[in-house]
Scaffold this motif. Structure first.
Motif, PDB file in Angstrom:
ATOM      1  N   TYR A 187       4.895   7.373  -3.916  1.00 44.42           N
ATOM      2  CA  TYR A 187       6.259   7.819  -4.161  1.00 44.42           C
ATOM      3  C   TYR A 187       6.524   9.244  -3.673  1.00 44.42           C
ATOM      4  O   TYR A 187       7.667   9.704  -3.731  1.00 44.42           O
ATOM      5  N   LYS A 188       5.516   9.939  -3.236  1.00 46.35           N
ATOM      6  CA  LYS A 188       5.698  11.331  -2.810  1.00 46.35           C
ATOM      7  C   LYS A 188       5.695  11.453  -1.292  1.00 46.35           C
ATOM      8  O   LYS A 188       5.076  10.655  -0.581  1.00 46.35           O
ATOM      9  N   GLU A 189       6.425  12.495  -0.840  1.00 41.95           N
ATOM     10  CA  GLU A 189       6.435  12.853   0.572  1.00 41.95           C
ATOM     11  C   GLU A 189       6.718  11.616   1.434  1.00 41.95           C
ATOM     12  O   GLU A 189       7.602  10.827   1.138  1.00 41.95           O
ATOM     13  N   LEU A 190       5.931  11.442   2.497  1.00 43.08           N
ATOM     14  CA  LEU A 190       6.051  10.273   3.376  1.00 43.08           C
ATOM     15  C   LEU A 190       4.886   9.311   3.164  1.00 43.08           C
ATOM     16  O   LEU A 190       4.524   8.531   4.052  1.00 43.08           O
ATOM     17  N   ASN A 191       4.310   9.356   1.972  1.00 44.21           N
ATOM     18  CA  ASN A 191       3.080   8.594   1.714  1.00 44.21           C
ATOM     19  C   ASN A 191       3.253   7.085   1.798  1.00 44.21           C
ATOM     20  O   ASN A 191       2.278   6.357   1.986  1.00 44.21           O
ATOM     21  N   GLU A 192       4.479   6.622   1.645  1.00 47.42           N
ATOM     22  CA  GLU A 192       4.719   5.183   1.805  1.00 47.42           C
ATOM     23  C   GLU A 192       4.134   4.685   3.118  1.00 47.42           C
ATOM     24  O   GLU A 192       3.537   3.598   3.180  1.00 47.42           O
ATOM     25  N   GLN A 193       4.275   5.494   4.173  1.00 47.55           N
ATOM     26  CA  GLN A 193       3.754   5.093   5.482  1.00 47.55           C
ATOM     27  C   GLN A 193       2.236   4.968   5.477  1.00 47.55           C
ATOM     28  O   GLN A 193       1.666   4.150   6.194  1.00 47.55           O
ATOM     29  N   LYS A 194       1.587   5.789   4.662  1.00 46.50           N
ATOM     30  CA  LYS A 194       0.127   5.851   4.669  1.00 46.50           C
ATOM     31  C   LYS A 194      -0.526   4.683   3.929  1.00 46.50           C
ATOM     32  O   LYS A 194      -1.750   4.530   4.002  1.00 46.50           O
ATOM     33  N   VAL A 195       0.258   3.893   3.216  1.00 47.33           N
ATOM     34  CA  VAL A 195      -0.336   2.815   2.420  1.00 47.33           C
ATOM     35  C   VAL A 195       0.088   1.432   2.893  1.00 47.33           C
ATOM     36  O   VAL A 195      -0.134   0.438   2.197  1.00 47.33           O
TER      37      VAL A 195
END
Length: 855
Positions: free
Chosen positions: A63-71
């Motif tokens: 839910y933080k930063e652009l972390n959605e892309q990382k998962v």
């Protein structure tokens, strides 16, 4: 023997990533044999793989930063979960079932290496009968392989063909998994999997498998007939050894009103009926008390209690009324409960988290309390989410909230081949049986916006078959669903094929329900025109706004420089999933108020919430005005899109992910109130005459004193007043009066320097207020209101010397306001109740003053 349940979530669970080339056999040991770099990690059940990965510090917070892309990789691979159970001994001849209330989604279940079964639907429970030898080992390995729903869906899509949709990967149409997991225009792409609902062993010699409690109320509501149909799981050769005792009593005081003992038949069924005279009725909270009764069902063998089930029921007669209007085209579309027409004021509900298992019962209670506190009486469970947890429906029953229940189809032209339809029939059977006893269920609805997508293919005169058309799922919505609702819930909620639905197309505003998206989407009309965009029932409409400032800041990692925390930053943009939001937010701000400075995040929060709040005000006020008496129910519902969020995001929600109300929440509270006031210029009067109306959900007429006042904005002078007595008619809107404005006021109006106000007084109490400002606001020069805040222990009182628009108050993080985002006028002090105030000065912001100032 008594039915025994063993909660398997209480045992230790572990999970690991499955290597693509390894067989499942490689995972039956303590360590996977396929890859030395893969190992087991602790897991929590119920849960989801993202939660387990985050808990083990293997991924960042999505839910933080652009972390959605990382998962994103998580949804593209397979996962393995396991639990080692100790040796469990059971009574001889006992039946033992392994029960999963929910597996997300494509799963293979193994016990001690034996394949028990496969699943492909996250919405239903799965039950496996175990053999006596299955749990005889000193330890017993329960293992579940979760296959990638994304890849499984894409394989099905390759087999059957690509289909049209809005939002998400198109393969989702073939997968019975929450649509929003694939991403929506308010939510991230987080393709979860896991044991997302409880898992247990059930041990029994006999158990209650199914209970149906259809209820019929007499036309005059004086008598209820309750039928009971109970199916058992037992050895049918022994079925006549069992009895069922049924008792019914008021939930509130636990008093038993009636009790009846009946024998189980050789077909392992039991049935009876009970009459209740003068039952206390269940009403939506705006029109009465939601009285509840508790049904207790005991399975007995002689005098031994084997199992006890509780069901909460309510006595209510509910239907949708569609009949011609007296002076307008088309037909009505209103809910009638216990012979009372209901204006449904509420919101749309989406799942309150992308990872539902971490929501607590208290989270659900607080969310539904938020709906109650903002004077709502209906929530629509939207079709791209989930059939909600039991606590959701239990709380709606208790709090008197009607539930419009979509079946889980949203924004797509779904398939309808035989295997898919069979899966849907199993799902419908499970869901309807599970929810049908809830008095809150007001409607079973086939889908969300599927007819809107399929409109060019939808000929209402075509009665099928539709298999070879681009819209084959009409078979599901127009044949399978209505038949199953009629069969399984014959005396309960009505069925409606879709939302929106009615007339020739979904945009027909004279029949059925509509989604009014010509503000924000569509032609991007001015929100001031909402009253002209009315339908018979508006089940979706809305305007985007940023969440509260603290929620906006939560999108960044701790320690992020304030320089990087601005409204048009990469992170802010990532946490807004709406297509074209930049132009649309900009358009509505530019049309109405002065643009905030680019780097001033708090000002952007205020300005977007101002626009959202004003849009919601125009819509509800105008549409509730249309709810007249018999034959004049031109608009009978307004459901805001949406109540809540599933993560920190800029969206249409009126309360953000952390349950913090936006300005629009307070506006909805005022406009949905038992008594609401309205004021507008009379069309064609060149702003020389105003109309005043009122809306009431009270069941008796209300006498009020009406004050129409005008104040000069630049100096606060009171320049006009008209007083008149009026009567608000029961349970409808009432056109109260028209007032000619004096020449001086008309001249000031031309200079955009007068604010008008309509107030209703009952005795010395102001029960409703509405203001009419010159618009657009960007042309108005607003002076300092000279705001004074008087503090008391549980309240504050606001006084001004000059009119103030959209006054927003902030206190400590735990502080709650009874009202906020208020217009305050000279001589009309506004008192607001507060909770959790710790004695600090409050910060205030208002239109034209884009700074928070402690007062």
């Amino acid at each position: 023997m008594e039915v025994r349940e063993v909660d398997l979530g209480a045992y230790e669970w572990h999970f690991c990533q499955k290597h693509p080339s390894a067989s499942i056999d490689a995972y039956f040991g303590d360590e996977p044999k396929d890859d030395a770099n893969t190992r087991w990690f602790p897991a929590v059940v119920p849960g989801m793989v993202h939660l387990d990965l985050f808990r083990n510090k293997l991924i960042p917070d999505p839910y933080k930063e652009l972390n959605e892309q990382k998962v994103q990789w998580i949804g593209e691979i397979d996962w393995v979960y396991k639990c080692r159970l100790p040796k469990l001994s059971f009574q001889e001849n006992a039946s033992v079932d392994l029960v999963f209330d929910g597996l997300d989604t494509f799963a293979d279940v193994y016990l001690n290496g034996r394949h028990l079964g496969s699943t492909d639907n996250m919405y239903i429970a799965h039950r496996y009968r175990l053999a006596s030898a299955d749990l005889a080992g000193e330890t017993n390995l329960l293992l579940i392989l979760f296959r990638s729903a994304l890849k499984e869906g894409q394989a099905l899509e390759k087999k059957y063909g690509k289909r049209e949709l809005w939002n998400g990967d198109s393969s989702r149409l073939y997968v019975r998994k929450a649509g929003y997991h694939y991403g929506w225009d308010w939510g991230p792409v987080l393709m979860a999997c896991g044991v997302w609902r409880p898992v247990r062993l059930e041990v029994y010699e006999a158990r209650i498998r199914e209970v149906a409690i259809p209820i019929t109320l007499s036309d005059d509501l004086s008598q209820a007939l309750i039928k009971f149909n109970i199916d058992m799981d037992c050895d049918v050769r022994q079925a006549d050894k069992y009895d069922v005792n049924i008792s019914i009593g008021e939930t509130e005081n636990s008093t038993i009103l009636q009790s009846q003992r009946i024998s189980v038949t050789k077909q392992a069924t039991a049935s009876t009926q009970i009459k209740v005279d003068k039952p206390k009725l269940w009403y939506p909270r705006t029109h009465g008390n939601p009285h509840l009764y508790t049904v207790k069902i005991d399975l007995l063998k002689g005098e031994q209690l084997l199992e006890r089930r509780h069901k909460t029921i309510g006595f209510r007669k509910l239907r949708i009324v569609q009949r011609p209007l007296e002076e307008d085209p088309g037909t009505t579309f209103y809910f009638e409960v216990n012979n009372l027409p209901i204006f449904c004021g509420g919101t749309n509900w989406i799942p309150a988290d992308n990872f539902v298992p971490r929501l607590t019962d208290e989270d659900y209670r607080q969310w539904i309390q938020s709906a109650v506190d903002s004077n709502q009486n209906m929530l629509r469970v939207w079709g791209g989410g989930i059939y909600e947890q039991d606590i959701f429906y239990d709380t709606c029953d208790k709090m008197g909230i009607l539930v419009w229940q979509d079946f889980m189809f949203a924004c797509g032209l779904y398939p309808a081949h035989d295997a898919f339809c069979k899966n849907i029939e199993t799902e419908l059977s499970h869901v309807i049986k599970h929810l049908r006893h809830h008095p809150c269920i007001a409607l079973w609805c086939g889908n969300n916006e599927d007819y809107a997508i399929g409109e060019e293919y939808h000929d209402p005169n075509d009665k099928g078959p539709w298999d070879d058309t681009p819209f084959p799922a009409r078979k599901i919505y127009e044949l399978i669903m209505p038949d199953m609702v009629k069969q399984l819930d014959p005396t309960g909620a009505p069925y409606w094929p879709g939302s929106p639905y009615g007339g020739v197309g979904g945009a027909d505003r004279t029949v059925g329900d509509i989604h009014q998206w010509n503000v924000w989407h569509g032609i991007q009309d001015k929100y001031q025109n909402y009253s002209k965009l009315a339908g018979r029932f508006v089940s979706e409409f809305g305007m985007e706004a940023m969440p509260t400032l603290s929620t906006m800041l939560s999108m960044w990692n701790t320690g992020t420089s304030p320089v990087d925390q601005y409204a048009q930053s990469r992170v802010s943009d990532w946490h807004n999933k709406a297509t074209g939001f930049e132009a649309r937010i900009g358009k509505y701000i530019m049309e109405n108020i002065q643009f905030p400075a680019a780097g001033d995040l708090p000002a952007w929060v205020y300005c977007t919430q101002f626009i959202q709040a004003e849009a919601i005000r125009y819509a509800i006020s105008g549409w509730r005005r249309n709810f007249g008496g018999p034959g004049h129910e031109k608009t009978s519902g307004a459901l805001i899109w949406q109540l809540n969020d599933c993560w920190p995001v800029t969206s249409w929600a009126i309360a953000d992910y952390y349950k913090k109300p936006k300005a629009a929440w307070y506006v909805a509270k005022r406009e949905f109130a038992p008594i609401a006031a309205g004021i507008s210029f009379v069309d064609g009067s060149d702003n020389t005459k105003v109309s005043v109306w009122g809306a009431s959900s009270k069941l008796e007429n209300v006498h009020v004193n009406i004050f129409v006042r005008a104040y000069r904005i630049k100096d606060g002078h009171h320049v006009f007043e008209h007083t008149e007595e009026g009567v608000l008619l029961a349970n409808q809107s009432t056109e109260l009066l028209q007032v000619d404005l004096c020449k001086g006021v008309r001249d000031d109006l031309r200079e955009s320097d007068v604010v008008l106000c309509a107030q209703f007084y009952a005795g010395d109490q102001c029960v409703a207020q509405s203001t009419l400002w010159p618009e657009p606001f960007k042309y108005i020069h607003l002076p300092d209101p000279v705001l004074h805040i008087q503090y008391d222990i549980n309240s504050i009182t606001l006084k001004v010397s000059n009119p103030v628009k959209g006054l927003w108050l902030e206190g400590n993080a735990d502080m709650a306001f009874d009202d906020n985002f208020v217009d305050v006028l000279p001589g009309c002090a506004k008192t607001i109740r507060v909770r959790n105030w710790k004695g600090e000065k409050l910060a205030a912001r208002w239109l034209g003053y884009n700074r928070l100032e402690s007062r």
